[in-house]
Design an enzyme around this catalytic site. Structure first.
Site, PDB file in Angstrom:
ATOM      1  N   GLY A  31       0.811  -1.211   0.000  1.00  0.00           N
ATOM      2  CA  GLY A  31       0.000   0.000   0.000  1.00  0.00           C
ATOM      3  C   GLY A  31       0.846   1.262   0.000  1.00  0.00           C
ATOM      4  N   LEU A  33       0.555   3.673  -2.131  1.00  0.00           N
ATOM      5  CA  LEU A  33       1.020   3.514  -3.515  1.00  0.00           C
ATOM      6  C   LEU A  33       1.540   4.811  -4.122  1.00  0.00           C
ATOM      7  CD1 LEU A  33      -1.876   1.227  -4.801  1.00  0.00           C
ATOM      8  CD2 LEU A  33       0.276   0.576  -3.702  1.00  0.00           C
ATOM      9  N   HIS A  37       4.493   1.810  -8.008  1.00  0.00           N
ATOM     10  CA  HIS A  37       3.518   0.712  -7.938  1.00  0.00           C
ATOM     11  C   HIS A  37       2.622   0.711  -9.180  1.00  0.00           C
ATOM     12  CE1 HIS A  37       4.220   1.459  -3.507  1.00  0.00           C
ATOM     13  NE2 HIS A  37       4.421   0.158  -3.576  1.00  0.00           N
ATOM     14  N   GLY A 149       9.214  -4.436  -8.333  1.00  0.00           N
ATOM     15  CA  GLY A 149      10.083  -3.317  -8.708  1.00  0.00           C
ATOM     16  C   GLY A 149      11.555  -3.672  -8.568  1.00  0.00           C
ATOM     17  N   LYS A 151      13.764  -1.595  -7.741  1.00  0.00           N
ATOM     18  CA  LYS A 151      14.385  -0.836  -6.637  1.00  0.00           C
ATOM     19  C   LYS A 151      14.787  -1.800  -5.519  1.00  0.00           C
ATOM     20  CE  LYS A 151      12.162   1.709  -3.578  1.00  0.00           C
ATOM     21  NZ  LYS A 151      12.655   1.229  -2.262  1.00  0.00           N
ATOM     22  N   ASP A 152      13.896  -2.749  -5.235  1.00  0.00           N
ATOM     23  CA  ASP A 152      14.205  -3.765  -4.229  1.00  0.00           C
ATOM     24  C   ASP A 152      14.920  -4.915  -4.946  1.00  0.00           C
ATOM     25  OD1 ASP A 152      12.767  -2.697  -1.751  1.00  0.00           O
ATOM     26  OD2 ASP A 152      11.238  -2.564  -3.288  1.00  0.00           O
ATOM     27  N   LEU A 186      11.406   6.457  -6.177  1.00  0.00           N
ATOM     28  CA  LEU A 186      10.157   6.567  -5.414  1.00  0.00           C
ATOM     29  C   LEU A 186      10.067   5.420  -4.413  1.00  0.00           C
ATOM     30  CD1 LEU A 186       7.476   7.692  -8.042  1.00  0.00           C
ATOM     31  CD2 LEU A 186       9.096   9.058  -6.710  1.00  0.00           C
ATOM     32  N   SER A 187       9.627   5.755  -3.225  1.00  0.00           N
ATOM     33  CA  SER A 187       9.498   4.758  -2.156  1.00  0.00           C
ATOM     34  C   SER A 187       8.466   5.258  -1.161  1.00  0.00           C
ATOM     35  CB  SER A 187      10.843   4.595  -1.434  1.00  0.00           C
ATOM     36  OG  SER A 187      10.646   3.982  -0.173  1.00  0.00           O
ATOM     37  N   ARG A 189       8.707   5.007   1.846  1.00  0.00           N
ATOM     38  CA  ARG A 189       9.431   5.536   3.012  1.00  0.00           C
ATOM     39  C   ARG A 189       9.956   6.959   2.777  1.00  0.00           C
ATOM     40  NH1 ARG A 189      10.703  -0.246   3.825  1.00  0.00           N
ATOM     41  NH2 ARG A 189       9.830  -0.770   5.854  1.00  0.00           N
TER      42      ARG A 189
HETATM   43  O1  PAF Z   1       7.976  -4.812  -1.859  1.00  0.00           O
HETATM   44  C1  PAF Z   1       6.998  -4.848  -1.068  1.00  0.00           C
HETATM   45  O2  PAF Z   1       6.172  -3.949  -1.014  1.00  0.00           O
HETATM   46  C2  PAF Z   1       6.853  -6.039  -0.148  1.00  0.00           C
HETATM   47  O3  PAF Z   1       8.091  -6.497   0.292  1.00  0.00           O
HETATM   48  C3  PAF Z   1       6.034  -7.192  -0.755  1.00  0.00           C
HETATM   49  C4  PAF Z   1       6.715  -7.769  -1.981  1.00  0.00           C
HETATM   50  C5  PAF Z   1       4.651  -6.670  -1.141  1.00  0.00           C
HETATM   51  C6  PAF Z   1       5.872  -8.316   0.257  1.00  0.00           C
HETATM   52  O4  PAF Z   1       5.225  -7.877   1.391  1.00  0.00           O
END
Ligand code: PAF
Length: 287
Positions: A31, A33, A37, A149, A151-152, A186-187, A189
């Site tokens: 969420g 977003l 996203h 994404g 980014k992660d 974008l994040s 956080r």
């Molecule tokens: O990247 C994220 O937002 C979360 O780590 C995910 C993949 C939805 C798992 O909770």
């Protein structure tokens, strides 16, 4: 867009689509977003007839002292954005729906090696939490494709390994990082940053760009990384890691050409991560 909270409702709805031969795409989210996203939803739309987004702030992937309680929850806005982006189904289960017996006795999925080091070192148990909830979502939704994404970067590598090791028939699609005009990835956080910190934050990306250029010119990796850490510290970040790895996150070797520069650094209350691909020149003594 339909919003479903119940596992049985989700299963029966998706069964009907599957019986019609429709391809299902999944976009897992927590969420709050943003455009990153929405780019995942847009990509899923290109590959699937039915796009399912999940919204679940997964307690298992937060360590003690992390921001589980503070994590921004913006359900109504998220719903509107997903509807506008053309999402078909929003699956938003409660914590007790996914973890009815609590977390202590919950079966967990552990992906060795690729989940260790980098964010895995700073956040013990984090990738087990991610792997567990993503496996659960994969079992519940049974998507043909799922979008994550870039980014992660480490999370994406963990999920690719999980799907491969467990023979899940799901195509994992990595979607490029979406950045603000000033380069900041974008994040969710980023919202923790003060106005002043928000001005400093793009230094992370700018530093990665500078280091990438130096590495591509053939400068010594150790010196470049050391310079990067000093630049970040000088700008007010507390670097967690700044590393050069190959695309699979294995250490670079003299034969590596396609590498990735990965960074995590704390700025005020926010832990920011970013990465950039690097084309290493032909082997020299510097690598
Ligand atoms: O990247 C994220 O937002 C979360 O780590 C995910 C993949 C939805 C798992 O909770």
């Amino acid at each position: 867009m339909r919003t479903l909270r119940d596992i049985n409702d989700l299963r029966s709805t998706l069964r009907a689509h599957r019986m019609r031969g429709q391809r299902i795409g999944l976009v897992p989210t927590m969420g709050n977003l943003h455009k990153g996203h929405l780019a995942l939803v847009a990509r899923a739309r290109q590959h699937a007839d039915i796009v399912v987004a999940s919204l679940f702030v997964n307690p298992m992937q937060f360590g003690p002292g992390e921001d589980l309680d503070a994590y921004p929850r913006t359900f109504e806005t998220d719903q509107t954005q997903l509807t506008d982006a053309g999402c078909d189904i929003l699956f938003a289960p409660t914590v007790s729906a996914l973890y009815p017996n609590g977390l202590d006795t919950q079966t967990r999925v552990h992906v060795p090696k690729v989940g260790e080091g980098l964010c895995g070192a700073a956040r013990p148990g984090h990738f087990d939490g991610v792997s567990t909830v993503v496996s659960m979502l994969f079992h519940l939704v049974q998507p043909d494709i799922a979008c994550f994404g870039e980014k992660d970067y480490q999370q994406l590598a963990v999920i690719r390994k999980l799907v491969s090791d467990l023979h899940m028939p799901i195509e994992i699609i990595g979607v490029p990082i979406v950045r603000a005009d000033d380069g900041l990835a974008l994040s969710s956080r980023n919202g923790y940053l003060s106005q002043q910190e928000r001005t400093t934050a793009p230094m992370l990306y700018r530093t990665l760009c500078e280091l990438r250029d130096a590495l591509e010119r053939g400068e010594s990796t150790a010196e470049v990384l050391q310079r990067g850490a000093s630049l970040l510290t000088g700008a007010g970040f507390t670097p967690d890691y700044l590393e050069l790895r190959d695309e699979t996150l294995a250490p670079v070797t003299p034969a590596t050409r396609n590498a990735v520069l990965l960074a995590a650094a704390t700025l005020g209350p926010a832990r920011l991560i970013d990465n950039l691909s690097v084309q290493l020149p032909n082997a020299t003594s510097s690598h």
